[in-house]
Design a protein around this motif. Structure first.
Motif, short mmCIF file in Angstrom:
data_model
loop_
_atom_site.label_atom_id
_atom_site.label_comp_id
_atom_site.label_asym_id
_atom_site.label_seq_id
_atom_site.Cartn_x
_atom_site.Cartn_y
_atom_site.Cartn_z
N MET A 185 0.84 -1.20 0.00
CA MET A 185 0.00 0.00 0.00
C MET A 185 0.87 1.25 0.00
O MET A 185 1.97 1.22 0.54
CB MET A 185 -0.88 0.00 1.26
N LYS A 186 0.32 2.31 -0.59
CA LYS A 186 1.11 3.53 -0.71
C LYS A 186 1.08 4.34 0.58
O LYS A 186 0.05 4.44 1.24
CB LYS A 186 0.55 4.39 -1.86
N ALA A 187 2.23 4.93 0.92
CA ALA A 187 2.30 5.80 2.09
C ALA A 187 1.38 7.00 1.89
O ALA A 187 1.18 7.45 0.76
CB ALA A 187 3.74 6.27 2.30
N TRP A 188 0.83 7.48 2.97
CA TRP A 188 0.04 8.71 2.89
C TRP A 188 0.98 9.86 2.50
O TRP A 188 2.15 9.88 2.88
CB TRP A 188 -0.58 9.05 4.24
N SER A 189 0.45 10.82 1.75
CA SER A 189 1.27 12.00 1.50
C SER A 189 0.97 13.03 2.59
O SER A 189 -0.16 13.14 3.07
CB SER A 189 1.04 12.57 0.10
N THR A 194 -4.64 10.05 2.16
CA THR A 194 -4.42 8.62 1.96
C THR A 194 -4.36 8.30 0.47
O THR A 194 -4.75 9.12 -0.37
CB THR A 194 -5.56 7.78 2.57
N GLU A 195 -3.91 7.07 0.19
CA GLU A 195 -3.86 6.58 -1.19
C GLU A 195 -5.23 6.71 -1.87
O GLU A 195 -5.33 7.07 -3.04
CB GLU A 195 -3.44 5.10 -1.15
N TYR A 237 -1.46 0.33 5.87
CA TYR A 237 -0.42 1.35 5.99
C TYR A 237 -0.53 2.00 7.37
O TYR A 237 -1.61 2.41 7.78
CB TYR A 237 -0.58 2.42 4.90
N HIS A 288 0.89 5.09 9.61
CA HIS A 288 1.61 6.33 9.39
C HIS A 288 2.66 6.65 10.47
O HIS A 288 3.59 7.41 10.21
CB HIS A 288 0.63 7.49 9.24
N GLU A 333 5.08 2.74 7.20
CA GLU A 333 5.18 1.51 6.40
C GLU A 333 3.87 0.74 6.43
O GLU A 333 3.05 0.93 7.33
CB GLU A 333 6.29 0.61 6.97
N THR A 334 3.73 -0.16 5.46
CA THR A 334 2.59 -1.07 5.45
C THR A 334 2.99 -2.31 6.24
O THR A 334 4.05 -2.90 5.99
CB THR A 334 2.21 -1.44 4.01
#
Lengths: 193, 193
Positions: free
Chosen positions: A1-5, A27-28, B62, B64, B68-69
């Motif tokens: 899963m993508k990290a939150w920006s 979030t993604e 994920y 925060h 990481e996931t």
């Protein structure tokens, strides 16, 4: 899963003991989460030390967060002066218990709480530990050193008497890595014989 | 050991997500410790759910804090509306994974970190879990449900791939209480056969 920006970030509490960061996140899936609080600490070390007599070196200490006296592992903050987690573990073990070991190694690097904490916990095993000096504790720490058989330490971890989740995880991973956890059945039989 | 006496106490950060208390303390030995910061949270629940097919219900998400996931257990905050930790665990398990169980019980109550946290983590085991609905997650949570054999879940906990210390402790205590951890050897052999 993508990290939150992270769209914005600031410290809402910052001193020598605690550092709380507030992030505005996306979030993604495009959901806005703000604020999200992250606890920033230095890394920690937990030490599973097994003596030449096959005892585990534990410490009993009053812990003010929980407000109770708990039995757990020698543990502390990895300092900048520590060359690596094993060096930090050796320093903490000596300071808190007076024990040292010539056979220490890192067995795992875990997260104290991936939801809230940015730092890591390094689990270090010390085999054939031996007493070299009196503990040189910080006088405010008031730590009592307790030796437990491997079987008894395992039982305390498995039945909930050892309360801190990090110490439960570390002792089981540490004893497994030191090939002592597989010996638990025998230790238990010996204890109970 | 005697609890520290608290001479003064105030909240330095207090909102819906985090509550940091600052205490001025005096130890049993007469040492002054001020400030000492305590993180106050509601209690948490961690659920070790074993399906009728003998898989463990895990979640990938994920996180925060760590950035990481991670793979871990269904877990969450015990809410005021939850009658007890088992009810809270049943609610979290259903919300995050869509699974339920008619055989749930509390196996241990641990501390997330006795030095810093005032709250507890309740470890609940759910046996013979079965899927009843789609997860009804909070849309910001973005959780992926993962089924792992008991052997594989145990290995992930023991070799450090399952990073969160609370989940490592909970899965080992939970599988031990459910008489599944003692079966690990057999599970591992079956997996590896």
């Amino acid at each position: 899963m993508k990290a939150w920006s992270v769209k914005a970030s600031s410290y809402v509490l910052e001193n020598d003991w605690i550092k709380v960061r507030s992030d505005d996140c996306l979030t993604e899936g495009g959901h806005e989460i703000k604020p999200f609080f992250v606890l920033e600490y230095s890394d920690w070390v937990n030490v599973v030390a097994i003596t030449r007599d096959r005892d585990v070196v534990l410490v009993r200490q009053y812990r003010h967060g929980l407000g109770e006296t708990t039995l757990g592992l020698p543990a502390g903050v990895l300092e900048k002066a520590d060359a690596d987690p094993v060096a930090g573990a050796a320093r903490e073990l000596l300071e808190e218990t007076g024990y040292c070991s010539d056979d220490m190694r890192l067995v795992a690097t875990l997260s104290p709480n991936a939801a809230t904490h940015s730092n890591r916990i390094h689990v270090v095993v010390a085999r054939d530990a031996y007493l070299v000096q009196e503990p040189t504790q910080d006088p405010t720490e008031e730590i009592e050193v307790v030796l437990a058989t491997i079987g008894d330490a395992t039982r305390q971890a498995l039945d909930g008497r050892m309360m801190q989740v990090a110490h439960v995880a570390a002792i089981i991973l540490g004893l497994t890595a030191a090939d002592a956890f597989t010996a638990t059945g025998r230790e238990l039989q010996r204890d109970e014989a």
